[in-house]
Motif scaffolding. Structure first.
Motif, PDB file in Angstrom:
ATOM      1  N   HIS A 131       1.087   4.115  -2.903  1.00  0.00           N
ATOM      2  CA  HIS A 131       0.894   5.791  -2.550  1.00  0.00           C
ATOM      3  C   HIS A 131       2.002   6.309  -3.344  1.00  0.00           C
ATOM      4  CE1 HIS A 131      -2.946   5.956  -0.132  1.00  0.00           C
ATOM      5  NE2 HIS A 131      -2.312   4.739   0.146  1.00  0.00           N
ATOM      6  N   GLU A 132       3.271   5.794  -3.169  1.00  0.00           N
ATOM      7  CA  GLU A 132       4.422   6.398  -3.579  1.00  0.00           C
ATOM      8  C   GLU A 132       4.448   6.478  -5.210  1.00  0.00           C
ATOM      9  OE1 GLU A 132       7.787   4.149  -1.881  1.00  0.00           O
ATOM     10  OE2 GLU A 132       7.431   4.926  -0.055  1.00  0.00           O
ATOM     11  N   THR A 163      -5.482  -0.437  -3.766  1.00  0.00           N
ATOM     12  CA  THR A 163      -4.904   0.694  -3.267  1.00  0.00           C
ATOM     13  C   THR A 163      -4.984   1.891  -4.393  1.00  0.00           C
ATOM     14  OG1 THR A 163      -3.429  -0.552  -1.762  1.00  0.00           O
ATOM     15  CG2 THR A 163      -2.909   1.867  -2.143  1.00  0.00           C
ATOM     16  N   ILE A 164      -4.732   1.498  -5.559  1.00  0.00           N
ATOM     17  CA  ILE A 164      -4.538   2.571  -6.666  1.00  0.00           C
ATOM     18  C   ILE A 164      -6.006   3.016  -6.971  1.00  0.00           C
ATOM     19  CG2 ILE A 164      -3.951   2.861  -9.208  1.00  0.00           C
ATOM     20  CD1 ILE A 164      -1.651   2.969  -7.516  1.00  0.00           C
ATOM     21  N   ALA A 195       0.893  -1.300   0.018  1.00  0.00           N
ATOM     22  CA  ALA A 195      -0.060   0.077   0.042  1.00  0.00           C
ATOM     23  C   ALA A 195       1.009   1.472  -0.031  1.00  0.00           C
ATOM     24  CB  ALA A 195      -0.926   0.019   1.218  1.00  0.00           C
ATOM     25  N   LYS A 196       1.992   1.112   0.733  1.00  0.00           N
ATOM     26  CA  LYS A 196       2.938   2.209   0.841  1.00  0.00           C
ATOM     27  C   LYS A 196       3.411   2.410  -0.514  1.00  0.00           C
ATOM     28  CE  LYS A 196       6.953   4.165   3.039  1.00  0.00           C
ATOM     29  NZ  LYS A 196       8.466   3.668   3.797  1.00  0.00           N
ATOM     30  N   LYS A 238       1.091  10.961 -10.829  1.00  0.00           N
ATOM     31  CA  LYS A 238       0.389  12.274 -10.957  1.00  0.00           C
ATOM     32  C   LYS A 238       1.305  13.403 -11.100  1.00  0.00           C
ATOM     33  CE  LYS A 238      -3.295  11.190  -7.429  1.00  0.00           C
ATOM     34  NZ  LYS A 238      -3.950  11.223  -6.281  1.00  0.00           N
ATOM     35  N   ALA A 243       1.853   6.171  -7.040  1.00  0.00           N
ATOM     36  CA  ALA A 243       0.548   7.124  -7.638  1.00  0.00           C
ATOM     37  C   ALA A 243       0.878   8.491  -7.451  1.00  0.00           C
ATOM     38  CB  ALA A 243      -0.719   6.931  -6.467  1.00  0.00           C
ATOM     39  N   GLU A 244       1.762   8.987  -6.774  1.00  0.00           N
ATOM     40  CA  GLU A 244       2.363  10.371  -6.380  1.00  0.00           C
ATOM     41  C   GLU A 244       3.301  10.542  -7.717  1.00  0.00           C
ATOM     42  OE1 GLU A 244       1.394  13.177  -4.640  1.00  0.00           O
ATOM     43  OE2 GLU A 244      -0.159  11.340  -3.855  1.00  0.00           O
ATOM     44  N   GLU A 257      -8.438   3.145  -4.768  1.00  0.00           N
ATOM     45  CA  GLU A 257      -8.838   3.892  -3.708  1.00  0.00           C
ATOM     46  C   GLU A 257      -8.203   5.458  -3.781  1.00  0.00           C
ATOM     47  OE1 GLU A 257      -7.320   2.091  -0.104  1.00  0.00           O
ATOM     48  OE2 GLU A 257      -8.884   0.337  -0.237  1.00  0.00           O
ATOM     49  N   ILE A 258      -6.939   5.586  -4.420  1.00  0.00           N
ATOM     50  CA  ILE A 258      -6.558   6.559  -4.732  1.00  0.00           C
ATOM     51  C   ILE A 258      -7.357   7.707  -5.683  1.00  0.00           C
ATOM     52  CG2 ILE A 258      -4.304   7.992  -5.462  1.00  0.00           C
ATOM     53  CD1 ILE A 258      -2.806   5.714  -4.087  1.00  0.00           C
TER      54      ILE A 258
END
Length: 173
Positions: free
Chosen positions: A120-121, A149-150, A116-117, A127, A123-124, A152-153
């Protein structure tokens, strides 16, 4: 008008019964799997507590306690094999395919947090750059955690390639 209400009530009752029967079936899967795993632990002369749960419409079992790291393997490969054997034992007993999840010594729990971590990294990064990012090859469990997770983001991801080299690609908006 009352016919529509009657049909809606029947549909709602049927859905509740389906949900109850699903939970009952998953609980049965969990019991069969726990019996199989208990036998396996006895044969190997290992101690461990088995917890049974139902998560995301799947039976979920966790074994904790004792020195069980060798039942996980370096990257979870032994855990995956034991999970498959347990699924086969459940299928043999119930006659239905099982999607149960097995965790030993919280390996999958910790792996979920780690993935999940990572998601998130990445995904940032996606973006910020506006470009797709392809991750390393992962097993089905790992890919599902990343995809969930992606999603959810609020981004999109897809899998590409063939096992064992199948990987997740995170796509820009």
């Amino acid at each position: 008008m009352s016919e529509v209400v009657e049909n809606a009530d029947k549909t709602e009752k049927a859905e509740k019964l389906d949900k109850k029967s699903l939970v009952a079936r998953l609980e049965e899967e969990g019991d069969v799997a726990a019996d199989y795993l208990e036998g396996l632990l006895d044969i190997a002369d290992l101690d461990g507590d088995i917890d049974i749960d139902v998560e995301n419409d799947r039976a979920s079992l966790a074994i904790a306690g004792g020195a069980l790291g060798h039942l996980v393997g370096d990257r979870g490969e032994v855990l995956d094999a034991i999970q498959e054997l347990t699924r086969l034992a459940v299928q043999t007993s119930t006659g239905e395919r099982s999607r149960l999840m097995l965790d030993i010594d919280n390996f999958r729990g910790e792996k979920k947090e780690e993935l999940a971590k990572l998601a998130h990294e990445v995904a940032e990064q996606v973006k910020a750059s506006g470009e797709s990012v392809k991750l390393r090859p992962m097993n089905a469990f790992e890919r599902k955690v990343v995809h969930d997770t992606i999603q959810e983001i609020g981004l999109t991801s897809e899998s590409e390639g063939e096992d064992p080299n199948r990987c997740v690609v995170v796509l820009p908006e």
